[in-house]
Write an enzyme that holds these catalytic residues in place. Structure first.
Site: not given
Length: 196
Positions: A17, A22
């Site tokens: 990630y 995000h």
């Protein structure tokens, strides 16, 4: 002048990630630490990675939660409670769909715009929304059904450059916020637009 005591960068944990949209809030906090020759270290009692900075003569804690985004409040509440930090002394940096890449905006309080990290923080702070937010623009995929894939995707190089430039200006405006207050910081940051 604003007395911010805790700056939080929202993210999902793990290498897969790290480069996703995000995690823009964590990119800002990591760079802020780096600019002051610090690096974040894992601190399990706060469920995240922390550092301590002297910014504009103020003692400030940095935090990137190690929990998943929708559980961010656990780390923020643990640190706020331990150091007796009030919601209005917290600045939360996060990705913002409603702002284009290359721009960022500051605000105090307000809604969560459907952002699960903000939602959980507000919840864990006794349902108090009165914390500062640094909203880092990532743009919108144009269709609500595509949002999840979009925020969990990596921006193309051209967009990454714009986001990085906005983060850079946000760091300069953080010092303005601490030294000269919210209005001056907002006026400067909101006038900024990175160009490709």
């Amino acid at each position: 002048m604003s007395s911010i005591k805790l700056i939080v960068g929202l993210a999902n944990p793990g290498a897969e990630y790290a480069q996703t949209r995000h995690n823009a809030g964590a990119w800002y906090v990591d760079l802020l630490a780096e600019r002051h020759n610090q690096s974040l270290k894992e601190e399990s009692k706060f469920f995240g990675y922390t550092a301590r900075l002297n910014l504009a003569g103020q003692d400030i804690r940095l935090l990137v939660p190690a929990t998943f985004m929708n559980l961010s409040g656990k780390a923020v509440a643990a640190m706020a409670s331990f150091y007796r930090i009030l919601p209005e002394e917290i600045l939360v940096a996060h990705d913002e769909l409603d702002i284009l890449p290359g721009m960022a905006k500051l605000k105090l309080g307000g809604g969560n715009g459907g952002h699960n990290g903000l939602k959980d923080i507000q919840n864990k702070l006794g349902n108090n929304p009165n914390f500062y937010r640094l909203r880092i623009g990532i743009g919108h995929p144009g269709d609500k059904s595509k949002v999840t894939g979009f925020v969990l995707g990596k921006p193309p190089a051209s967009e990454q450059t714009l986001i990085d430039d906005a983060i850079d200006e946000s760091i300069r405006c953080t010092e303005v916020l601490l030294n000269e207050g919210m209005t001056k910081a907002m006026n400067r940051l909101h006038a900024f637009k990175a160009s490709a």
